[in-house]
Structures are given as structure tokens and as C-alpha cells.
Design an enzyme around this catalytic site. Sequence first.
Site, short mmCIF file in Angstrom:
data_model
loop_
_atom_site.label_atom_id
_atom_site.label_comp_id
_atom_site.label_asym_id
_atom_site.label_seq_id
_atom_site.Cartn_x
_atom_site.Cartn_y
_atom_site.Cartn_z
N GLU A 413 -17.86 -94.11 -13.47
CA GLU A 413 -18.20 -93.86 -14.87
C GLU A 413 -19.39 -92.92 -15.02
O GLU A 413 -20.44 -93.30 -15.53
CB GLU A 413 -18.41 -95.19 -15.59
CG GLU A 413 -17.12 -95.97 -15.60
CD GLU A 413 -17.17 -97.26 -16.41
OE1 GLU A 413 -18.16 -97.99 -16.28
OE2 GLU A 413 -16.21 -97.52 -17.16
N GLU A 483 -9.84 -100.68 -11.20
CA GLU A 483 -10.28 -101.93 -11.84
C GLU A 483 -9.15 -102.39 -12.74
O GLU A 483 -8.54 -101.59 -13.46
CB GLU A 483 -11.53 -101.71 -12.71
CG GLU A 483 -12.77 -101.36 -11.91
CD GLU A 483 -14.00 -101.12 -12.78
OE1 GLU A 483 -14.11 -101.69 -13.89
OE2 GLU A 483 -14.86 -100.34 -12.33
#
Length: 955
Positions: A413, A483
Site C-alpha cells: 500500500e 490478502e
Amino acid sequence: MTSSTVADYIEDVSPGSGALPPRARYASPDTKSLSLNGSWRLRVSATADAEDDSFAEEDYDAGEWAEVTVPGHWVLQGHGSPIYTNHLYPFPVDPPRVPTENPTGDHLRTFALPSEWPSDGGAVLRFDGVESCARVWLNGTDLGEFKGSRLPHEFAVGHLLKPSGNVLAVRVHQWSAGSYLEDQDQWWLPGIFRDVTLLHRPPGSALDFFVHASYDHTGGEGTLRVDSDVDGRVTVPALDIDVATGESVTVPVRAWTAELPYLYDGLLTTEGERVPLRIGFRTVELSDGLIKVNGKAILFKGVNRHEWHPEKGRALDLETMREDVLLMKRHNINAVRTSHYPPHPDFLDLCDEYGLWVIDECDLETHGFTEQAWRDNPVDDDRWTPALLDRAARMVERDKNHPSIVIWSLGNEAGTGLGLTAMSEWIHARDDSRLVHYEGDIDCRDTDVYSRMYADHAEVERIGQGLDGGTHKRRQLPFILCEYAHAMGNGPGGLADYQRLFETYDRLQGGFVWEWIDHGIKDERYGFAYGGDFGEELHDGNFVCDGLLFPDRAPSPGLLEYKKVIEPVRITGDGADGTVRITNAYDFADLSALTFTWSYQVDGETVESGTLTVPSLAPGESADVKLPEPPTESDGAESQWTVRASLAADSAWGAAGHVIGWGQFPLTARPLPSVSAVAGPALAGRRISLGPATFDARTGELKTIGAIDVTGLRLDVWRAPTDNDDGASWQTDVRFGLLWRKFGLHRMRHRLDGVELSEDALTVRTRVAPAAWEIGFATVYRWTSDGSRLRLTVSVAPEGNWTFPLPRLGVRFGLDASADRVKWFGGGPGEGYPDTKSASLLGRWQSTVDDLQTPYVRPQENGARPDVRWAELGGLRIDGDPEFWFTARRWTTEELDAATHRTDLAPGGTVWVNLDHAQHGIGSQSCGPGPLPQYFLNARPTEFSYVFSESPETS
Ligand code: GAL
């Protein structure tokens, strides 16, 4: 004032100065080392330059300072407090500037060299991890400073060492330019949290080396070449290898895989030292659009692992790391993403040894820049590129000799930008034997794998079918969910549905559950503390508790569910035809390490068991295996087969008998309980009696069954919302937890419409509805009895416009607090909900009321046992028609809902029992998608029954 303060380096975007180039981490039995872990002196200041650097001088007296344990975080040792934020920077975003309030820990220790410390050669001082920026002095000499918290830094110190009285001073700043690159979703925990070691470096020692050990699956041969900075010889006795460094040799070998982690002991011998090597031969490649190891596409059954210990934070000892690896192996997990930084290096040794595929991720996240549309994002600003490359190099160089690592990850991220591209190019050039991953690169410009997080099932299926579009490059790539299945609180739901997709479409190469462990901090006030419990002005609450393990490493139901869903042996079939189908779902191993057993249950009780002979199937193969003849007649009772696969002998990670996979197959169905309504209700004063029961004549409320007092039996549709019910604030899909509260399901009113006595039944008519809304349920309780047993039939008819599903549908009632022991025949031993009950094993189970509770760090709905045929508690036996969900607790749902920590829950004078006809699914909306529609509990006309009787056994 100009910016020439003592602390300029703190806000410098460069990685630091003075440290040695990164290199492989290794230990040689020939070379001395001295651990500098232990008790250090500590002085914490509120700002970076509150104190000058005179403490680094040799005669400084730190006798008045506090003591701190290294490795450790000073905020977990009584100095200041931890801060938890998910992605918001807990300081103003003005890169690379940091606040003046910058907690700074001056660390000091003295040491003497062991008497046998050699006088020749040099020495290196190694820091394995310091958060977030450190400046180092030895014997008053400034060695330099560094950033990159979870990366190693070494300094040459040989020329400074004395036999005794060495003074090591380290100034650690909580905030630095590096903090902008370390915005991972976790606690901010400053300190020297990994080992500090002094290493002797003899003349002619190995410096750095790179073990290249590939495997050619077509011929079964391995090729070994060890490139070393210092020339030497490489020997592998078991393979008769004795070659010069830099020279290749090809010999028949056993390959390394996560399933069969075969390591060869080797030795690199340079003039100055011998370095033990643990060599695993394997080849990772992208071929036919798939990630292949040794020529075979692999399926990741992975988890994201942050380093966590409830008392020590990210300062993990070897035993804790080993516990993580053993727990993973014992739960069928085959892969770890080291989210979101390289782990302690010892963890990777364990992954090599026990066998786990590893995605090693760099210490990089700049997520907070999303709040300003990624403006000023360091990964897209050339000034920061050296720091990014430094981080990439420190990871790759340290970890490159681990066979377990199959993929390098650039970070998490961090948006996109030229810095990431530079990292990817550097890594590809340095190590072309592994793939590169980064989830934020949606077009896959810099990566070899298309990776996403929390994509819902439908999208994952489209990706599997290749219908997702995207750039030309992306369309050629395999897909992983780096994820998914957010394991926050009760859940995650929908794992089995994802696994079905992974196993259906080749392009889908599995995923990594978010995440391994709850980062709860042990705390007297709360049991385990989470964000906000330390007075943080910004925090993200219990979003930090979203793991498959509780903070104390007790497995949560989510982990048991995952273990079942990813079991590497599939046992399917239909008990009725007397055969089961066994499928080997390993990628590499045959089934020779396993034994199979059958058992036969009548009414949930095992009456006979034996072994089942199963051929040692190759990966992907199946066989139909005949079950024995049913050992007994079931005499009309429910009967079933259970077949288990378990370890035949002790392995490195599990004991003989450890169950790997299982299947259950019904043979004869359960007869539903029937009660002939022969005893009619009788009114006597304020009571109505009916068979063994009495009721309040005015309200129709059940009072007693035999000698057992029952309170408050009524329809219940409310559950204490789970984190997944509530969903995350940014979710755009409807969040049912919020709707339930809006529409008042937690404050339903029960209006009595009539108590009717007929010849064979007592009927109580009610309307159950929330204030302010027209929606409700016409609810009829019909009681009948055969004289000794009492049957309740509940009919529920929704009224008004129910536009959302219900949390639960059933009845609740209270029993005396002495009710403690519970027995049931149904799903167990742990909890299960509609989309989390793959691991629920049908059988007879026992517990206490306390042990039925699942202790989520933030209390919420938990503990339901699914598919219950009958249950006994407090002298009462309940038979369901049909099966039901059983829950019992020492507090009400309202108390459970109001609690924010475990310590808020105190037993009251009543045991509250819920018998649910249905439950709504769990899903994963605390970060991902909600439950799939097939797990919705929609409001519709429904009827269900329970038969109550006295049971002496649990009274
Ligand atoms: C992801 C992130 C993780 C964690 C998770 C939610 O977006 O990569 O670090 O924050 O969400 O728990």
C-alpha cells in the site's frame, strides 16, 4: 533559525550514513560473536535534541537512568505509550519533516570482550532492527546513523574495540523521515527491538555470498553455484560436491519444497572461516502464466504474518517464532507473506527447515498519502529513491540464501511510482531466480504476479476465468489474493467458497488470509488492549485485532476453519454407497506419510473404528476406497461414518496421529422428535399447567419445566454485532450491523395478543417489533405435551417491508446460574456459523458454559454450536425439530453488545440460552466482502420446534 540542529539526519530522506553495505546473514562456528542483548540504560526525552550527545562519551555516568531490555520497545516497558493507527500518520503529513515532539530514547551499555576474542581481523556491530532511526557511537566515536526499522545495519568497529570498558551508545528517535515509509497497519513501537551483536571478522572471512541452487525436475538434478565475495571452496558431503566458489556443479538431488523441505548441509570455506550452508534445491519460474516451482504450479494456502507478542510487541524470541511456524504447519498452512517487512531472520531459517513458501516483503508502506490523493508520495519522488533501493537491497542481500523465499515483495500500500519501479528493476537484476510481487501495481508494470486484496468471490471467479481484462501484461499473469478473509473478531466467513474457486481455476494460485495474529497488548485493565486504550488522539480501535490467533497465540475458530478448508487430503463421498473418495491435494507429496482411519457413529457416539487402507496416491490423484460393512444396525438412530487422515509417524512439526483432514458421511438419517399432544393445558389460579410445565396464566410465559425454573423465553432476532456485521467505515456495500441497529433489532418489543387454552395446546400470540417502525413479526408460541415432554412450536410471520436479513432467528431463555455442564450432539467442538462451519465435526460434545465462549478481544456474538440435534444443560434436555444452533452464556446479548473488552463481561445470576433456528452468515466485511447471499437469513414465514424434557444427567 537554519536547519543545522544536531538532529538533521532525522529528517534527511537518505537512508543514513556510516553503515556497511548489506550482505547475507550467516554465522560461522569459527568466528566469535558477542550478543549485546540484555539490560541497557535508557533515558527517554520528549524531543530529539533535548539532550546533547555527551552521553556517548566514555566517562559518562548513566547510573541514574532507567533500565530497558534490548531487544524491546521502551513504550512497552513503562516509558510512554504505544500508538495504533491503521493508515493515518499520527503526525502532520509534511514529508520529510517530523514533529518537534519526537520521543527519543538514549540507550547505553558497556561491555567487555570475552577473553578469547581474537586480536586479529576486524569486527562488525550489527543491529537487526531499530525503530525508526538510530545514531550510534562506540567509545565516543560517531559511527553513523540509519533508518529502515526492520532491516539490518552493520558498522565496522574493529579499530575501536578495547578488551573492556567499551561504551555503546545508541540514540533512537521514534519519528524520522523513515517513518513516512513505515506506515504499516500496526502499533508504532520505537526501540531497539531486534538483536544487537558484535561479530568478529577474521582476515579472509566470507563477507557476502549468494547460494544459487536450482532444480531441474525433468532430470531430477540440482545445480549448485555459490558466488562469494571472497574465493573459497564449497562442499556438500551428502552429494560429494567439492567445488570452487563461482563454479557450477550439477548432480542428482532431492528437491526442496514447502511440503518436503529437503535441505543439504554444505560448507563454504574461505581462508578465514567456514560458513555452514543449508541448501535447498528448487527452481521458481513463471511459465504458462503460472507460478511454478520445480515445474509444478503451486497453490498458496497462506497467511499474512506480522511479528507479534502480547507483551514484547515486535521483539520476538526464537521460541515464539518456532511456535508460529509449528502452528502454521499443524493447521495445513503452506505459505507466509511477511507483511509488511522482512521478519527476524531466524524466522526464515525456520521456514526453510519446516517448509513454508515465503513472500518476503520489504519494509515499505506509505498508505497515509492516500488521504491526499497520493500527493508527495515518497515512492514517486526521486529524492527518496535511494532510500527505497537501500531497503530493497537490505532485504534481498540479507535473505537471498533462503530456499523458502519464492517471491520478493516491494512493500504494501504505497501507491505507484518510479521508486517502486526502480526497486523492481534492481531486484530483478540482482536475483532473477525469484518473482517480484507488489499489490498496488494494478497494471503489473513492475511485478510478475497479479495480486489483489479482499476481492469478492464473484470478481475472483472472473479473474480465474480470465474475464477481468486489464493490461496485456496482466492478462498473462497468475493471480493471488495477497490478502483476503479478514480474520477480525468472529470469522472470517466464506473461506470454503474462496477455496473452491482457487481449486477450480488454474490462474488462481491461492491466497493469504489477513492475518495471522491479533496484535492485542496484554493489559491489566482490559485483558488485551487495542487502539485507543492508551489515550491516542488518533487510532483505529480493535482493527489491530484481526488475526487467526488470539494475542496469546490460542487458535481462534477462524484458524480451525482455515485448517479444514485447506486440508491437503480431500475425503468426500456418500456413506450410503459404502465408498469414500480420497484425493491427494498436495502439490508435491504423496500420501505415504499418512494413515487413514474410519469410525462409525450411532447417535453421535462412536461404536467402532478401524484403519482404512488407502493407496499412496501421487499429487492430484484420487482413489475410491471401500468402507467396511456397517458394524451394527442403527436401530432407527442416526448413523454416520467419519474418515480421518493423520500423520503415520512423528514429523518435524506434528506428532503421530495429528489429524490432517477428515470427512463425514451420513448413513441413516435422524428420526425427528415427536410428541403426541395428549396432555391438555389446565388453568389453576395464576398458573397454567401443561405436562411437566407451568406457565403464567396472564402472560402465557413459561415458568417451570419439572423442577427447573425458566425465565424470559421469547423470540430473539438480535446478536451482538460482530466486527464483520458492523463492517468497515469505508465499505460502500450495505452494512447490516448498522441497519440492524437503525431498525431497532436490539430493542424489540413483545406485545401480547392472546393466551389461548385448547384441548391439546396452549397458544400464546404475540407481535414482536421495534419502536418507530412498521416492521415486525407475528409470533405464535404453541405448547403441547405428552405428559412428560413439552413441545414448543414457534411460528414467525414477517409483517411490513423487511429489506434486510436478520442476525438470528430463534428463542432465548434464562436458567439458574448453577447450570454449568453442557452436553450436545451436533457440530463441535468449537463454534460455527453458516459460512464458517466447515470445521464443525458432528458428534457428541461436552463443555462448561464458560468454555463455550470464544474470547474475542472485543466481545461480540460468538460460541454458537451448529447443527445441534439435542443439548442438555441445567437439568434440561432440548431436542430440535429441525436441528438448531445452541448458545449459552452467563451474560445477556445486550451485555455482550455493550462490552468493549473481555474484562467488561461478568457472570450474572442467570445462564442465557439461545436456541436458533437460523443464523445470518459472517462474511468478512470488516475489510472485505460481506456474507454470500446463500448465507443470508432472510425474513420469511418460518416454523420450528423444540422438545424440552428433564435430563438428570446435567442437573
Ligand atoms: C490491508 C492492509 C493491511 C491491513 C488490512 C486490514 O489494506 O494491507 O496492512 O491494514 O488491510 O486489516
